[in-house]
Enzyme design. Structure first.
Site, PDB file in Angstrom:
ATOM      1  N   CYS A 181      54.272  -1.139  62.838  1.00 46.97           N
ATOM      2  CA  CYS A 181      54.914  -2.136  62.081  1.00 46.97           C
ATOM      3  C   CYS A 181      54.686  -3.432  62.331  1.00 46.97           C
ATOM      4  CB  CYS A 181      56.608  -1.951  61.902  1.00 46.97           C
ATOM      5  SG  CYS A 181      57.376  -2.774  60.336  1.00 46.97           S
ATOM      6  N   HIS A 194      56.215   3.554  60.010  1.00 40.51           N
ATOM      7  CA  HIS A 194      56.859   3.796  61.167  1.00 40.51           C
ATOM      8  C   HIS A 194      56.687   5.392  61.415  1.00 40.51           C
ATOM      9  CE1 HIS A 194      59.298   0.256  62.220  1.00 40.51           C
ATOM     10  NE2 HIS A 194      59.318   0.115  60.720  1.00 40.51           N
ATOM     11  N   GLU A 224      57.406   7.051  63.937  1.00 41.62           N
ATOM     12  CA  GLU A 224      58.624   7.632  64.470  1.00 41.62           C
ATOM     13  C   GLU A 224      59.773   7.919  63.707  1.00 41.62           C
ATOM     14  OE1 GLU A 224      59.686   3.464  64.576  1.00 41.62           O
ATOM     15  OE2 GLU A 224      57.605   4.617  64.315  1.00 41.62           O
TER      16      GLU A 224
END
Length: 216
Positions: free
Chosen positions: A87, A197, A199
């Site tokens: 990001c 992202h 994650e």
């Protein structure tokens, strides 16, 4: 026990501007031995370094410099040690960021300007597909229609890095579209980065982090 000893040691750089816990959980989920720290030596010596980033470009850069993260990234890369930005952690790898007319110098690992995303709806928030190069290692094993989770109002719209030395491999650039095309990921030797992202991207993100771990 033999499985445990082979876990890759990864540091999530804790410089005040990233969702370090979700990054830690996602990396642990795919088998990494993860530590959240801003300790210089620990970050330098880890097998992999993850640089998250949320919020404003200028604030991220200030926080990174305060934690000597700029030195850590530069020194790791000069030694060919893997670094991954996520990001705003990707955006600060470019030459500069412009927010509300204010220009901030980035780490300048890649030429380019991070600017406002020109789209009907901003921020770009939610799941989106990407256009990855066919030989991408980052997206290996993933279908072309795999979706990743984005949350951003700024992006890099142009890729301008020319590789003068034919012996050097040109970076692999992945694109996505929200209103306009923008850089969604870059693979450049030891330095990888994603605008989205991983994650927060479920199984596709887990595969992508596994692909990163497999490079070191």
């Amino acid at each position: 026990m033999s499985g445990m000893s082979t876990a890759k040691k990864v540091v999530v750089l804790d410089y005040g501007f990233g969702n370090v816990r979700s990054a830690e959980r996602a990396l642990a989920h795919v088998g990494a031995d993860v530590e959240i720290t801003r300790d210089y030596d620990t970050a330098m010596n880890a097998e992999g370094l993850l640089v998250p980033g949320v919020g404003a470009f200028a604030a991220c850069m200030a926080g990174l410099k305060e934690a000597r993260g700029d030195w850590i990234v530069e020194r790791r890369l000069s030694g060919g040690r893997p670094v991954m930005g996520i990001c705003v952690g990707m955006q600060i790898l470019f030459g500069r960021g412009i927010e509300h007319g204010v220009e901030t110098e980035g780490l300048d690992e890649w030429p380019g300007t991070v600017g406002p995303l020109r789209a009907p709806v901003v921020p770009h928030m939610g799941w989106n597909t990407v256009e990855a190069p066919g030989d991408s290692e980052l997206f290996a094993g993933l279908d072309a229609d795999a979706r990743f989770y984005f949350v951003h109002s700024y992006a890099v719209h142009d890729w301008s890095l020319e590789v003068a030395n034919p012996a050097m491999r040109a970076p692999k650039v992945t694109w996505s579209t929200h209103g306009e095309r923008f850089v969604a990921a870059v693979e450049n030797g030891a330095l990888w980065a994603t605008q989205f992202h991983p994650e927060k991207s479920g199984d596709a993100g887990a595969q992508l982090l596994t692909n990163w771990l497999n490079t070191f």
